[in-house]
Design a protein around this motif. Structure first.
Motif, PDB file in Angstrom:
ATOM      1  N   TYR A   1     -88.098  -6.212   6.404  1.00  0.00           N
ATOM      2  CA  TYR A   1     -87.989  -5.177   6.148  1.00  0.00           C
ATOM      3  C   TYR A   1     -88.648  -3.900   6.844  1.00  0.00           C
ATOM      4  O   TYR A   1     -87.881  -2.743   7.064  1.00  0.00           O
ATOM      5  CB  TYR A   1     -88.817  -4.716   4.432  1.00  0.00           C
TER       6      TYR A   1
ATOM      7  N   VAL B   1     -93.156  -2.702   3.550  1.00  0.00           N
ATOM      8  CA  VAL B   1     -93.348  -2.471   4.923  1.00  0.00           C
ATOM      9  C   VAL B   1     -94.700  -3.010   5.502  1.00  0.00           C
ATOM     10  O   VAL B   1     -94.541  -3.406   6.693  1.00  0.00           O
ATOM     11  CB  VAL B   1     -93.166  -1.178   5.092  1.00  0.00           C
TER      12      VAL B   1
ATOM     13  N   TYR C   1     -81.866   3.777   1.289  1.00  0.00           N
ATOM     14  CA  TYR C   1     -82.313   2.285   1.070  1.00  0.00           C
ATOM     15  C   TYR C   1     -84.002   2.425   0.658  1.00  0.00           C
ATOM     16  O   TYR C   1     -84.370   1.600  -0.113  1.00  0.00           O
ATOM     17  CB  TYR C   1     -82.055   1.475   2.302  1.00  0.00           C
ATOM     18  N   ARG C   2     -84.477   3.167   1.569  1.00  0.00           N
ATOM     19  CA  ARG C   2     -86.115   3.054   1.289  1.00  0.00           C
ATOM     20  C   ARG C   2     -86.349   3.459  -0.161  1.00  0.00           C
ATOM     21  O   ARG C   2     -87.219   2.969  -0.951  1.00  0.00           O
ATOM     22  CB  ARG C   2     -86.746   4.204   2.184  1.00  0.00           C
ATOM     23  N   LYS C   3     -85.500   4.619  -0.547  1.00  0.00           N
ATOM     24  CA  LYS C   3     -85.530   5.077  -2.006  1.00  0.00           C
ATOM     25  C   LYS C   3     -85.320   4.026  -3.140  1.00  0.00           C
ATOM     26  O   LYS C   3     -85.911   4.155  -3.943  1.00  0.00           O
ATOM     27  CB  LYS C   3     -84.777   6.390  -2.219  1.00  0.00           C
TER      28      LYS C   3
ATOM     29  N   SER D   1     -87.774   1.445  -3.075  1.00  0.00           N
ATOM     30  CA  SER D   1     -89.067   2.002  -3.920  1.00  0.00           C
ATOM     31  C   SER D   1     -88.902   2.102  -5.196  1.00  0.00           C
ATOM     32  O   SER D   1     -89.963   2.146  -6.008  1.00  0.00           O
ATOM     33  CB  SER D   1     -89.520   3.640  -3.111  1.00  0.00           C
TER      34      SER D   1
ATOM     35  N   PHE E   1     -87.275   0.304   9.896  1.00  0.00           N
ATOM     36  CA  PHE E   1     -87.690   1.599   9.935  1.00  0.00           C
ATOM     37  C   PHE E   1     -88.650   1.591  11.328  1.00  0.00           C
ATOM     38  O   PHE E   1     -89.000   2.683  11.967  1.00  0.00           O
ATOM     39  CB  PHE E   1     -88.473   1.781   8.693  1.00  0.00           C
TER      40      PHE E   1
END
Length: 108
Positions: A51, A44, A84-86, A89, A55
């Motif tokens: 990306y 980010v 998607y963030r998980k 990550s 968000f």
């Protein structure tokens, strides 16, 4: 004058995406490439990545379609973005799942 090297040779390659799992891994690979190449500590924060646009509306790019990724990861946009963030990550904690050519080279 003939030119050679990474900038002038083999810049663009096509890879056939045959399965959803491969498609998801490519998304993650693209967004994590600056992190793996040591250009950023988090996807980010990488200025040249789309990306952040998933968000923060202020980071969206007019030529990127942001609807598909959340739709693939959840029933609602909010849940899709959380998932998607998980997913991205989790990729930071493992070695690269995509075995194609690295997009960034030469970072140390």
């Amino acid at each position: 004058m003939a030119r050679s090297g990474d900038l002038f040779q083999d810049c663009f390659k096509a890879h056939l995406v045959e399965a959803d799992g491969h498609y998801f891994e490519l998304w993650r690979y693209i967004h994590l490439n600056p992190v793996r190449g040591s250009a950023s500590d988090r996807p980010v924060r990488y200025r040249w990545s789309c990306y952040g646009g998933y968000f923060r509306e202020s980071r969206t790019l007019s030529w990127v379609t942001y609807e598909r990724v959340p739709r693939e990861f959840g029933r609602s946009r909010k849940n899709g973005l959380i998932a998607y963030r998980k997913f991205v990550s989790a990729g930071m904690k493992e070695s690269c799942g995509y075995h194609g050519p690295m997009l960034f080279t030469g970072f140390s």
